[in-house]
Design a protein around this motif. Structure first.
Motif, PDB file in Angstrom:
ATOM      1  N   GLY A  33       0.775  -1.234   0.000  1.00  0.00           N
ATOM      2  CA  GLY A  33       0.000   0.000   0.000  1.00  0.00           C
ATOM      3  C   GLY A  33       0.804   1.279   0.000  1.00  0.00           C
ATOM      4  N   TYR A  34       1.944   1.279   0.705  1.00  0.00           N
ATOM      5  CA  TYR A  34       2.651   2.560   0.843  1.00  0.00           C
ATOM      6  C   TYR A  34       3.681   2.785  -0.271  1.00  0.00           C
ATOM      7  N   PHE A  35       3.937   1.730  -1.061  1.00  0.00           N
ATOM      8  CA  PHE A  35       4.924   1.907  -2.123  1.00  0.00           C
ATOM      9  C   PHE A  35       4.321   2.618  -3.319  1.00  0.00           C
ATOM     10  N   THR A  36       5.211   3.235  -4.111  1.00  0.00           N
ATOM     11  CA  THR A  36       4.725   3.841  -5.352  1.00  0.00           C
ATOM     12  C   THR A  36       4.715   2.764  -6.426  1.00  0.00           C
ATOM     13  N   LYS A  37       4.167   3.130  -7.573  1.00  0.00           N
ATOM     14  CA  LYS A  37       3.933   2.166  -8.646  1.00  0.00           C
ATOM     15  C   LYS A  37       5.192   1.359  -8.982  1.00  0.00           C
ATOM     16  N   ARG A  38       6.309   2.063  -9.113  1.00  0.00           N
ATOM     17  CA  ARG A  38       7.529   1.398  -9.547  1.00  0.00           C
ATOM     18  C   ARG A  38       7.923   0.278  -8.587  1.00  0.00           C
ATOM     19  N   TYR A  39       7.839   0.580  -7.303  1.00  0.00           N
ATOM     20  CA  TYR A  39       8.255  -0.413  -6.302  1.00  0.00           C
ATOM     21  C   TYR A  39       7.259  -1.554  -6.222  1.00  0.00           C
ATOM     22  N   ARG A  40       5.986  -1.238  -6.437  1.00  0.00           N
ATOM     23  CA  ARG A  40       4.983  -2.309  -6.404  1.00  0.00           C
ATOM     24  C   ARG A  40       5.286  -3.319  -7.502  1.00  0.00           C
ATOM     25  N   LEU A  41       5.516  -2.790  -8.703  1.00  0.00           N
ATOM     26  CA  LEU A  41       5.768  -3.692  -9.836  1.00  0.00           C
ATOM     27  C   LEU A  41       7.050  -4.476  -9.599  1.00  0.00           C
ATOM     28  N   GLN A  42       8.061  -3.754  -9.101  1.00  0.00           N
ATOM     29  CA  GLN A  42       9.354  -4.390  -8.879  1.00  0.00           C
ATOM     30  C   GLN A  42       9.205  -5.566  -7.920  1.00  0.00           C
ATOM     31  N   LEU A  43       8.469  -5.342  -6.820  1.00  0.00           N
ATOM     32  CA  LEU A  43       8.312  -6.422  -5.836  1.00  0.00           C
ATOM     33  C   LEU A  43       7.525  -7.575  -6.437  1.00  0.00           C
TER      34      LEU A  43
ATOM     35  N   ALA B 295      -9.336   7.507 -12.223  1.00  0.00           N
ATOM     36  CA  ALA B 295      -9.478   6.280 -13.007  1.00  0.00           C
ATOM     37  C   ALA B 295      -8.167   5.565 -13.282  1.00  0.00           C
ATOM     38  N   ASP B 296      -7.063   6.045 -12.704  1.00  0.00           N
ATOM     39  CA  ASP B 296      -5.804   5.384 -13.063  1.00  0.00           C
ATOM     40  C   ASP B 296      -5.612   4.106 -12.264  1.00  0.00           C
ATOM     41  N   ARG B 297      -4.694   3.275 -12.745  1.00  0.00           N
ATOM     42  CA  ARG B 297      -4.449   1.955 -12.149  1.00  0.00           C
ATOM     43  C   ARG B 297      -4.059   2.058 -10.669  1.00  0.00           C
ATOM     44  N   MET B 298      -3.170   3.027 -10.378  1.00  0.00           N
ATOM     45  CA  MET B 298      -2.684   3.181  -8.996  1.00  0.00           C
ATOM     46  C   MET B 298      -3.856   3.390  -8.041  1.00  0.00           C
ATOM     47  N   SER B 299      -4.767   4.281  -8.432  1.00  0.00           N
ATOM     48  CA  SER B 299      -5.898   4.597  -7.544  1.00  0.00           C
ATOM     49  C   SER B 299      -6.776   3.368  -7.356  1.00  0.00           C
ATOM     50  N   THR B 300      -6.959   2.616  -8.437  1.00  0.00           N
ATOM     51  CA  THR B 300      -7.781   1.405  -8.320  1.00  0.00           C
ATOM     52  C   THR B 300      -7.119   0.431  -7.359  1.00  0.00           C
ATOM     53  N   GLU B 301      -5.797   0.276  -7.496  1.00  0.00           N
ATOM     54  CA  GLU B 301      -5.083  -0.622  -6.563  1.00  0.00           C
ATOM     55  C   GLU B 301      -5.273  -0.133  -5.132  1.00  0.00           C
ATOM     56  N   ASN B 302      -5.133   1.178  -4.954  1.00  0.00           N
ATOM     57  CA  ASN B 302      -5.256   1.726  -3.596  1.00  0.00           C
ATOM     58  C   ASN B 302      -6.631   1.464  -3.021  1.00  0.00           C
ATOM     59  N   ALA B 303      -7.661   1.694  -3.850  1.00  0.00           N
ATOM     60  CA  ALA B 303      -9.028   1.495  -3.361  1.00  0.00           C
ATOM     61  C   ALA B 303      -9.237   0.020  -3.020  1.00  0.00           C
ATOM     62  N   THR B 304      -8.639  -0.853  -3.842  1.00  0.00           N
ATOM     63  CA  THR B 304      -8.769  -2.290  -3.585  1.00  0.00           C
ATOM     64  C   THR B 304      -8.132  -2.650  -2.254  1.00  0.00           C
ATOM     65  N   ILE B 305      -6.933  -2.116  -2.037  1.00  0.00           N
ATOM     66  CA  ILE B 305      -6.241  -2.407  -0.766  1.00  0.00           C
ATOM     67  C   ILE B 305      -7.085  -1.872   0.385  1.00  0.00           C
TER      68      ILE B 305
ATOM     69  N   ASP C 118       1.127   9.749 -14.324  1.00  0.00           N
ATOM     70  CA  ASP C 118       0.175   9.253 -15.318  1.00  0.00           C
ATOM     71  C   ASP C 118      -1.249   9.339 -14.783  1.00  0.00           C
ATOM     72  N   GLY C 119      -1.372   9.129 -13.456  1.00  0.00           N
ATOM     73  CA  GLY C 119      -2.713   9.205 -12.865  1.00  0.00           C
ATOM     74  C   GLY C 119      -3.293  10.578 -13.054  1.00  0.00           C
ATOM     75  N   LEU C 120      -2.482  11.572 -12.747  1.00  0.00           N
ATOM     76  CA  LEU C 120      -2.965  12.954 -12.853  1.00  0.00           C
ATOM     77  C   LEU C 120      -3.214  13.297 -14.322  1.00  0.00           C
ATOM     78  N   GLU C 121      -2.360  12.761 -15.174  1.00  0.00           N
ATOM     79  CA  GLU C 121      -2.527  13.046 -16.608  1.00  0.00           C
ATOM     80  C   GLU C 121      -3.900  12.579 -17.077  1.00  0.00           C
ATOM     81  N   ASP C 122      -4.280  11.362 -16.660  1.00  0.00           N
ATOM     82  CA  ASP C 122      -5.598  10.850 -17.066  1.00  0.00           C
ATOM     83  C   ASP C 122      -6.719  11.735 -16.525  1.00  0.00           C
ATOM     84  N   GLN C 123      -6.568  12.151 -15.273  1.00  0.00           N
ATOM     85  CA  GLN C 123      -7.623  12.990 -14.684  1.00  0.00           C
ATOM     86  C   GLN C 123      -7.729  14.320 -15.414  1.00  0.00           C
ATOM     87  N   LEU C 124      -6.580  14.897 -15.716  1.00  0.00           N
ATOM     88  CA  LEU C 124      -6.600  16.209 -16.373  1.00  0.00           C
ATOM     89  C   LEU C 124      -7.083  16.070 -17.812  1.00  0.00           C
TER      90      LEU C 124
END
Length: 1897
Positions: free
Chosen positions: A802-812, A856-866, A991-997
């Motif tokens: 939950g606390y990692f950013t996208k890059r670290y999540r994927l890496q793990l 609507a970005d992937r990160m936010s969906t992951e966060n909401a899921t967690i 990218d999340g903000l880009e999609d929102q904007l």
């Protein structure tokens, strides 16, 4: 008496203090003494009963072993900063023997047992406090080696001890305390499990896994608690089990456990009262208690003062009031006597305290994270000295595996052999996350912790999810299998049905034939009936006609009869009036009157039988008639009224015509007669009517007779028909039965056919379902097989990512966990490439969340899921408040939003807990109120029904949910809190903000598209939901359909609807896909704009790295973004429109951001902006940018050409290694002349590069310029920005206040960041006046904050929020404690207040990030405006002039003089304000000149011009220079400078023709106000030091620094990648140690002052100076040696690290001169390396001088601590020689033409000095005068100067410049002397140029 520890605390004692004491050194006792002490102790014990002789003999041997090991441990394990508690002394030895003394003869039988118990105790005392595995290994080796040395054949014992050597007080069971060895882990486990069960029966349940490590800790803690005065310090991160294990250990020793309950406001007095109660319980009641205290419970560090006393002596001062002490003494008095002691007060108190120390144990559970524990142990030494330390380590992989395996044993849905792999994977996940967290900290500077508790939570979550998913899967499978089964049974039934149908068809044929025969017979009969029926119908018509006639006649008769009826009734009533009596009375009349006789006569006429009217109608006859009254009455009643004879009627007429014949008249005569009269009249009347009716009645009778005849005839016919009908009915019945049979048969056949067709439809319709379901079932089966693996993966995902950013999540997930899964021995079945989201949510959920406002970005969906799947409470790190917005929408009204610290927040939480509501605690800080600990840890009591909050037990409803939220961007939460919560990082991503904007820009640009898209999305979401429901309902119908459901048409129709709908949806989905592609294509056109905006936001958001004031919220950014989109220029061509959008967005954000930046940071921001934009557009090469920012110089090269320094040449060489710059070095060497011209031009950034280098890209040119002219880089970068983005980005005019004001609102305050010399609030007042907000109108409140003003401010705010006023809050930085309240207030008013409310805040920014106190919430929601004095001459001059207007210019009668002097003043003001930027060369000290100085000066000017005929120039200059501006100035040289400027700018010549204020800038003539502004724009030369009277070199230094800072800052803001920081800590210490050793090695011995004093026979002034310098040098070198020696010992661990040592260590590491050294040294600006080299040179100089005390040929003036003393010595020695008075002398300086080497002997008088440098000009050796400096030669050396003393009156004052001498470039306080230097120019030129001599550069 005083005691001190030689290795801790202060290591040096002032000798003046020490002389008052006689000092005893208490050494560590010698070996012999120790041997004696401990042999006696042990021997005494072993002489007790039951111990063998062999044991007693072995005792001394063991003591020797113990002493030897102690010696080696103390020498090997030394304390360091991290291992601060590695202090071993006699306490430890005593503790070891204390343990051995626990043993009875039962435990110790052989000498081997004695060794084993010793090894055990040594482990407990030494090993348990060790911090790392390396130390364990070292200790184990030491221990076994030492044991082998003292004992032969020890191997077996050592091996046994290695495998299992644990002694405890409950080895033989609980409740019989004996100190015995534990037989095996199994037996220990059994005992402890029993203890655990016992504990859980009476206390809140502990769910412990007793793996080896945990059991060891229980034994260790229990051993400490059993020891006399045993206190424990348990160190480990939160969640290691410290508290739980202590509770169990205390339970085993039958001790109560007490913990303080933190409630609101718990403080020292509360702690004292708690401790007092414990003291009385332990000391008076003799109850054993453990006082357990954790980190969280140290709400105030002062708590530890009490604990320190408790641990050290048991005595806590002022714990009890006096009366309480008396009570205690009284309570224990008897026991004291009982022990045979005197019951004095002292004895009783001592007895009480001793018992407290025996019975009250302290267990401190602290965390080693951070420096808290180290600092505490330094402040409170008893914490370490008086406790036994047990260090809890990170659980080893084995422990993690065994714990998880133990919990997995109870889980059903996993294959037994897979369980081990699962536990391995869980452990691996935990360890890999730990590793990644370290990288995360290094690269992202974010703290993510895991603790054993988080691991246990992972297991718990796994079990919950696994059960949930298995159940889910089973249900799905059952339903599908049910459906499939029904489908299969359908196909089987179809064949049976076909056979049935064939039989039914044969039967149907037979039935058809029978029915046809019957149909003919029925036909004949029916014809007969029809014929008869026709006759009957005719008759029936006749009858009907007659019946009509009869009924008409009857009606007539009846109507007429009805008319007769009243007469009849009247007659009847008349009769009713008669009765026997009144008739008898009538009869009795003798001779009645005529009227009566007439009545009787008439009666007689009527009654005449047969119409024979009697002649005699006399009274007599009448009497006869009435003779018998009854008969008479009867005859009247039964009178035949229908047949009255004609004669009677004739005869009666005369009576009737008689006027007297009226009943009413007759009544008077006789009542009876009147009745008769009435009867007669009415009977006659009736008859008359009746006669009319009679004929009609007869006709009626006749008609009735006819009717009867007709009806009889009809009846006969009908009877016949009935007979026929009966026959027909029988036939018909027969026919109908045949038909029914036929129909039934037909229906059955049809039904069978229909069923077959239905079944076919069902089978056909579900054919695809059949396949799909079969697939699904097999998929589910596969899923079922991989379920344990899949759930394992998603558990890890939810628990840890939950606390990692996208890059670290994927890496793990992809680089660590998946590979590990695939290489396990027993593989865990898992779905390949599993996406965790698919397991936890479905599209419908995600769709719902997005409709609720989740980005609507992937990160936010992951966060909401967690957030929705986690078991621990989620803690959202949500600086942009996107998460909280979604949560608030998601739960709506049902959400309880709370802040910690708001009034009654605990009550709100309690209510929500009981009602099972969702609570959101928003805006958490880094620490959480300890009261909430149990709630966060979900620590339920009473079988999970209650939770304790403070001292209250609150009911706990299982549906309660807690969500925590912080808007801190990078909070540092302690491991304990991170273990209790699931941290979810909602920080928005690029990218999340880009999609929102993108959505935002498209919805504004193409609302149709965006609406279509959102409708599509909603529709698609709707479809997904509908399909799911349809499928569900179909399956549930199928599964609930029972028996023969083939006839269930509804089911089949439902199926077909479903199929139809599904097909339609599929069609629509296809359409939607196409539309979506179209929409996305259209939307993609706008993506560049969104991408740019997102980039801009992140650059803006990163600014807080530069300064903590720069906080911006996403909300505010969105507003700016939307405005920018609407402001962008429209264009038909889409591409152009997008380009316009990008420009508009970029510029709007630039304006919004720069408005709140300090001038010095604006270029940094815009440079970062332009570099990032170009990187994003791939327009520049990242390696070139990296070179520009880092500037990696090739070291150790020397420049072959004179106009480039070595540093520059190193840069050129580094550049050449890049392809684009190959051969640059050769080119520069080859055509040096052309390059020199470029390098030495004033504005090289504007020049063209030589040769083909001019064709390089802009960035490449920047790279080259960075090497050639670093000082011009700020200008070059500005030009680069202008070239790439446009000139509007580098314009300097500030935004108008009114424009910024437009953007403010009730929720958007304006925040002015204050700078000295500017008052921004004037603008507010001015604008307020325009809009009608003034102080007089009572709607404008101005509160200047300071002590006690908070209340005033709050009242003003509340009033303003209600009424819509304006509030100014000035200087809020002065009320740090109130700022939190202000933040809440502003937020509340922002949500609900008068829309006209405006708040204006001002505050100064802090100098350091640490001092920054303004809350983030206030900063990011407000419009920040910096009001700095403008930068640059141009802006400053405009700004100065802006203080006046046309009216000011016209107010003075002497317009010319007034205007000229006013303009000069403005120029003067601009110069003095802006000169600050040149640092010490500008002004020695910085002064806050402000516009007030200027405006007052102009007022003074006006008054003086009005009052004087001539312009009083001297007076004016004095007033301006000494009072108005000079009032600020504290330094004499600065005062001289100020004076000089005024002499240059304001003098009589200014009115007499051309007067230059600066080279190329003439004083303008008489103009109007706007003309002056215009003149400035046109005539003012470009910015350069010349405008200030300085040489261009003056800015080189500060420009070089500025550009260095610019690039360094931009570099720091670059996105960080890379695994830096590996092994950082060790290398740091190594580096420090290296520097330390080098300095110690090179530092020479101190000067031997005694020897020097004896050497110096004559104390000349020079000798005195030399001796003073030596003394000072000694002080400095002593400090250096002393501090380095201490640090060296500290690093080795022989001394405790103090805070001074730590700061020294930091300084060495950062190449800074330590503060303790600078205090004793001379001013210097050098880094440590150069400083030390300089120090050695100074020492060498002193050494050579003091070798013979002869004055050196040339003296290095800079080498003195105090150069003034040497210069004074020159004066003194010459004064003595010439006998001149000292106070009438001064120094004369002659600059020679020689260098130092040219002198071999000192002069006869005075001295030669060298080592001076000139700044601001240079010395022309040939001409012997000061001249302009050469470009880029900043501080040229000055030749040797000959200094001698002369009488003051001989001093030359013409053509000399009084040049100040300073020690360093800092100038100001480092002033040394004034040297008079020759000059041909006007000295004022050098004054303005800031020319000075420096001793060190």
């Amino acid at each position: 008496m005083a005691c001190m520890n030689p290795t801790a605390g202060s290591f040096t004692i002032n000798p003046r203090l020490q002389r008052h004491f006689s000092v005893f050194a208490l050494c560590f006792p010698g070996a012999d003494a120790l041997l004696t002490i401990y042999s006696s102790i042990l021997g005494q014990h072993l002489r007790g009963e039951g111990f063998g002789a062999a044991l007693q003999k072995g005792a001394p041997h063991l003591v020797q072993l113990a002493l030897a090991l102690h010696q080696r441990v103390t020498a090997t394990f030394l304390p360091t900063a991290i291992k601060f508690h590695y202090i071993f002394n006699l306490r430890d030895l005593s503790n070891i023997f204390q343990g051995i003394l626990f043993c009875t003869s039962e435990c110790l039988k052989t000498p081997q047992d004695l060794v084993k118990i010793y090894l055990h105790e040594a482990n407990r005392v030494y090993r348990d406090k060790m911090v790392e595995d390396r130390d364990f290994a070292t200790f184990d080796k030491l221990q076994s080696d030492t044991a082998r040395k003292f004992y032969e054949d020890m191997e077996e014992t050592l091996e046994e001890a290695r495998l299992m050597n644990m002694y405890c007080h409950f080895a033989s069971g609980i409740g019989e305390p004996k100190y015995m060895p534990v037989q095996s882990w199994g037996s220990l486990n059994k005992i402890l499990l029993e203890a655990l069960d016992g504990y859980n029966e009476v206390n809140a349940a502990l769910n412990l896994v007793l793996f080896e490590d945990a059991m060891c800790h229980i034994c260790r803690i229990n051993r400490i608690l059993e020891s006399p005065r045993g206190n424990a310090l348990l160190v480990g991160v939160g969640g290691s089990g410290k508290q739980s294990l202590t509770r169990l250990a205390a339970f085993i020793s039958s001790l109560e456990v007490f913990q303080i309950t933190l409630k609101k406001g718990y403080s020292i007095p509360d702690l004292k009262s708690d401790l007092g109660a414990l003291y009385i319980k332990a000391g008076v009641k003799n109850v054993g208690i453990v006082f357990l205290m954790t980190d969280a419970q140290v709400a105030d560090e002062n708590f530890l003062v009490l604990l320190n006393d408790l641990l050290a002596s048991g005595e806590i001062p002022d714990l009890f009031p006096d009366d309480e002490v008396e009570n205690i003494v009284g309570s224990v008095r008897n026991e004291v006597r009982g022990q045979g002691m005197m019951d004095t007060r002292e004895n009783c108190w001592k007895f009480f305290i001793d018992r407290v120390r025996r019975r009250l144990k302290v267990a401190l559970c602290f965390s080693p994270v951070g420096s808290t524990l180290r600092v505490r142990s330094r402040k409170f030494p008893a914490m370490v000295n008086c406790t036994a330390i047990d260090w809890f380590h990170e659980w080893p992989q084995e422990a993690l595996e065994s714990v998880s395996l133990r919990f997995l044993q109870e889980v059903e849905n996993i294959e037994p052999d897979v369980k081990e792999s699962v536990s391995k994977f869980m452990a691996y996940v935990h360890v890999s996350v730990n590793q990644t967290s370290k990288n995360y900290l290094v690269n992202e500077r974010r703290y993510n912790y895991t603790t054993p508790k988080s691991f246990l939570e992972q297991i718990k979550l796994y079990r919950i999810l696994l059960a949930l998913k298995s159940k889910d899967l089973m249900t799905k499978m059952e339903r599908l299998e049910n459906g499939l089964q029904k489908l299969n049974s359908t196909s089987a039934q179809v064949d049976d049905l076909k056979a049935k149908l064939a039989a039914q068809e044969v039967e149907l044929k037979q039935k058809n034939e029978d029915a046809d025969k019957l149909i003919q017979v029925v036909g004949v009969e029916t014809e007969k009936v029809t014929r008869e029926k026709a006759v009957a119908d005719e008759e029936e018509q006749k009858v009907a006609t007659i019946a009509v006639e009869v009924s008409r006649t009857q009606r007539d008769c009846e109507e007429d009869l009805a008319k007769a009826e009243p007469a009849l009734v009247a007659a009847q009533e008349a009769l009713n009036t008669l009765n026997k009596n009144n008739l008898t009375e009538l009869k009795s009349f003798g001779s009645p009157v005529v009227a009566v006789t007439n009545v009787t006569a008439a009666v007689m006429v009527l009654m005449a039988p047969g119409g024979r009217v009697p002649k005699d109608r006399s009274w007599k006859a009448a009497k006869v008639m009435m003779a018998k009254v009854d008969t008479f009455l009867d005859s009247l009643v039964n009178f035949n009224k229908e047949n009255i004879h004609e004669n009677c009627l004739k005869a009666i007429q005369p009576y009737l015509q008689d006027p007297e014949f009226k009943p009413e008249l007759v009544t008077a005569k006789s009542y009876a007669a009147a009745g008769l009269c009435s009867w007669v009249i009415n009977i006659v009347r009736f008859y008359q009517v009746y006669c009319e009716v009679e004929p009609k009645r007869q006709a009626l009778n006749k008609a009735n007779a006819e009717l009867a005849a007709a009806q009889e005839k009809l009846a006969a016919i009908k009877a016949k028909i009935n007979h026929l009908n009966e026959n027909l009915a029988k036939l018909t019945a027969k026919f109908e039965k045949a038909t029914a049979d036929k129909l039934k048969c037909q229906q059955e056949a049809e039904s069978t056919a229909r069923t077959i067709s239905l079944a076919n439809r069902l089978v056909g319709g579900l054919a695809s379902e059949n396949v799909r379901w079969a697939e699904a079932v097999s998929n589910f089966r596969v899923q079922g097989r991989t379920l344990c693996g899949d759930v394992l993966f998603i558990t890890a995902f939810v628990s840890y990512l939950g606390y990692f950013t996208k890059r670290y999540r994927l890496q793990l997930m992809d680089s660590a966990w998946r590979p590990y899964l695939s290489q396990l021995k027993v593989p865990i079945p898992v779905t390949p490439d599993l996406d965790p989201l698919t397991m936890l949510t479905d599209d419908a959920d995600i769709a719902t969340w997005q409709n609720e406002g989740l980005p609507a970005d992937r990160m936010s969906t992951e966060n909401a899921t967690i957030l929705t799947s986690c078991e621990r409470w989620p803690l959202m790190v949500d600086p942009q408040l996107q998460g909280i917005k979604w949560i608030k929408n998601k739960y709506g009204e049902d959400l309880r939003v709370i802040r910690i610290g708001q009034r009654g927040y605990l009550d709100s939480i309690e209510r929500a807990l009981a009602n099972g509501e969702v609570v959101l605690i928003e805006n958490l800080e880094e620490t959480v109120d300890p009261v909430l600990g149990p709630l966060l840890g979900r620590e339920t009591i009473k079988k999970g029904r209650y939770i304790k909050i403070g001292d209250k037990e609150c009911e706990y409803n299982p549906s309660f949910r807690l969500i925590l939220h912080t808007k801190l961007a990078n909070p540092h939460y302690q491991p304990e809190l991170q273990a209790q919560c699931t941290l979810v990082n909602f920080t928005v991503t690029r990218d999340g903000l880009e999609d929102q904007l993108l959505a935002a820009v498209v919805s504004m640009e193409r609302p149709d598209l965006e609406e279509l898209k959102s409708n599509l999305t909603k529709q698609q979401n709707g479809f997904k939901i509908t399909l799911k429901t349809l499928e569900d309902s179909l399956l549930s119908r199928l599964s609930s359909a029972s028996g023969n459901f083939l006839g269930d048409t509804e089911l089949v129709e439902n199926l077909e609807t479903t199929k139809r709908t599904a097909a339609e949806i599929e069609e629509k989905v296809k359409e939607a896909k196409v539309t979506e592609v179209r929409i996305n294509e259209a939307r993609e056109h706008y993506r560049p704009a969104a991408a740019r905006a997102s980039l801009l936001y992140f650059i803006m958001n990163d600014l807080n790295k530069i300064h903590p004031m720069y906080q911006f919220s996403l909300k505010a950014f969105s507003v700016v973004f939307q405005k920018a989109v609407s402001k962008a220029t429209a264009d038909e061509v889409l591409k152009q429109r997008v380009s316009n959008l990008i420009d508009s967005i970029t510029f709007s954000v630039y304006q919004y951001t720069t408005r709140g930046l300090f001038e010095c940071d604006k270029l940094t921001y815009i440079a970062q902006l332009v570099f990032q934009i170009l990187l994003m557009n791939k327009e520049i090469n990242p390696t070139e940018l990296d070179f520009l920012l880092r500037y990696p110089v090739q070291p150790g090269v020397s420049s072959p050409i004179d106009f480039l320094s070595n540093h520059s040449w190193g840069g050129i060489k580094a550049l050449c290694s890049m392809e684009e710059f190959r051969n640059l070095d050769r080119d520069i060497e080859g055509s040096a002349k052309r390059w020199k011209k470029l390098v030495e031009s004033e504005c090289p950034e504007k020049e063209k590069f030589p040769q083909e280098w001019k064709n390089k890209t802009a960035l490449q040119r920047l790279c080259m310029l960075r090497a050639l002219r670093p000082d011009r880089m700020t200008y070059a970068v500005r030009d680069f920005v202008e070239e790439k983005l446009g000139s509007q980005y580098v314009m300097g005019r500030s935004l108008d206040f009114a424009v910024s004001f437009e953007e403010s609102g009730a929720a958007t305050p304006m925040f002015f960041i204050l700078s000295p010399g500017v008052d921004p609030l004037k603008d507010v007042e001015k604008h307020g006046r325009k809009l009608g907000y003034t102080f007089d109108n009572r709607n404008f409140h101005n509160v200047s904050l300071g002590q006690g003003q908070e209340v005033v401010a709050e009242q003003a705010l509340d009033l303003a929020a209600r009424e819509g006023h304006w509030v100014i809050l000035q200087n809020i930085h002065l009320v740090a404690k109130w700022l939190g309240t202000l933040e809440k207030k502003l937020e509340q008013h922002g949500e609900s207040s008068h829309p006209e409310l405006r708040v204006f805040i001002s505050a100064e920014s802090s100098a350091t990030p640490a001092g920054h106190i303004i809350p983030q919430g206030i900063l990011e929601n407000s419009i920040k405006i910096t009001n700095e004095p403008p930068m640059g001459m141009h802006a400053n001059l405009h700004k100065a002039l802006d203080n006046f207007n046309q009216d000011t210019l016209e107010m003075c009668a002497r317009e010319n003089e007034f205007k000229s002097i006013l303009f000069s003043l403005c120029y003067f003001h601009a110069v003095v304000a802006e000169r600050r930027k040149f640092g010490p060369q500008g002004w020695n000290r910085s002064y806050p000149f402000n516009t007030g100085d200027l405006t007052i000066s102009v007022n003074v000017l006006y008054n003086y011009l009005e009052a004087n005929a001539k312009v009083p120039y001297d007076d004016l200059r004095y007033l301006f220079g000494e009072i108005m501006y000079g009032g600020h100035i504290t330094d004499d040289w600065d005062r001289r400078l100020c004076r000089t400027y005024l002499e240059e700018f304001i003098k009589p010549e200014m009115m007499e023709g051309e007067h230059f204020l600066a080279p190329g800038f003439l004083l303008p003539g008489n103009m109007d106000y706007n003309g002056y502004h215009q003149y400035i724009d046109e005539a003012l030369p470009t910015e350069s030091p010349y405008l200030y009277g300085l040489h261009p070199n003056a800015e080189i230094g500060f420009l070089t620094q500025t550009s260095e800072k610019l690039f360094r800052t931009v570099l720091e803001m670059q996105p960080r990648d890379g695994g830096g920081g590996e092994g950082g800590a060790s290398s740091r210490e190594e580096k420090v140690r290296g520097i330390l050793d080098e300095i110690m090695e090179k530092l020479p011995e101190e000067f031997n002052m005694v020897e020097l004093l004896s050497k110096a026979e004559e104390r000349t002034p020079y000798v005195v100076v030399a001796l003073q310098e030596c003394e000072r040098m000694n002080l400095l070198t002593q400090e250096i040696k002393q501090s380095l020696k201490e640090l060296s010992l500290g690093l080795k661990g022989e001394l405790t690290m103090t805070s001074d040592m730590e700061s020294l260590q930091n300084a060495l590491y950062l190449d800074q001169v330590p503060e303790s050294w600078t205090r004793r040294a001379y001013p210097s600006t050098l880094g440590l390396g150069l400083w030390f080299t300089d120090l050695l040179a100074r020492i060498r100089e002193l050494e050579s001088w003091t070798s013979d005390f002869l004055l050196p040929a040339a003296v290095w003036l800079a080498g003195f601590f105090n150069p003034q003393s040497f210069l004074t010595a020159i004066m003194q020695s010459m004064a003595r020689r010439n006998e001149w008075p000292l106070d009438k002398m001064c120094l004369q300086c002659d600059v020679t033409k020689k260098s130092r080497e040219d002198f071999t002997a000192p002069p006869r008088e005075g001295a030669y000095v060298y080592g001076l440098f000139m700044e601001g000009a240079r010395w022309d050796t040939q001409a012997g005068i000061i001249v302009d400096a050469r470009l880029k030669e900043l501080t040229p050396a000055v030749p040797v100067i000959f200094i001698k003393a002369i009488p003051v009156d001989k001093q030359e004052t013409r053509n000399v410049y009084q040049c100040p001498v300073y020690k360093t470039r800092q100038r100001g306080p480092t002033y040394v002397w004034t040297f008079n230097l020759k000059t041909k120019e006007n000295p004022s030129k050098w004054t303005l140029a800031g020319v000075a001599l420096l001793l060190q550069i």
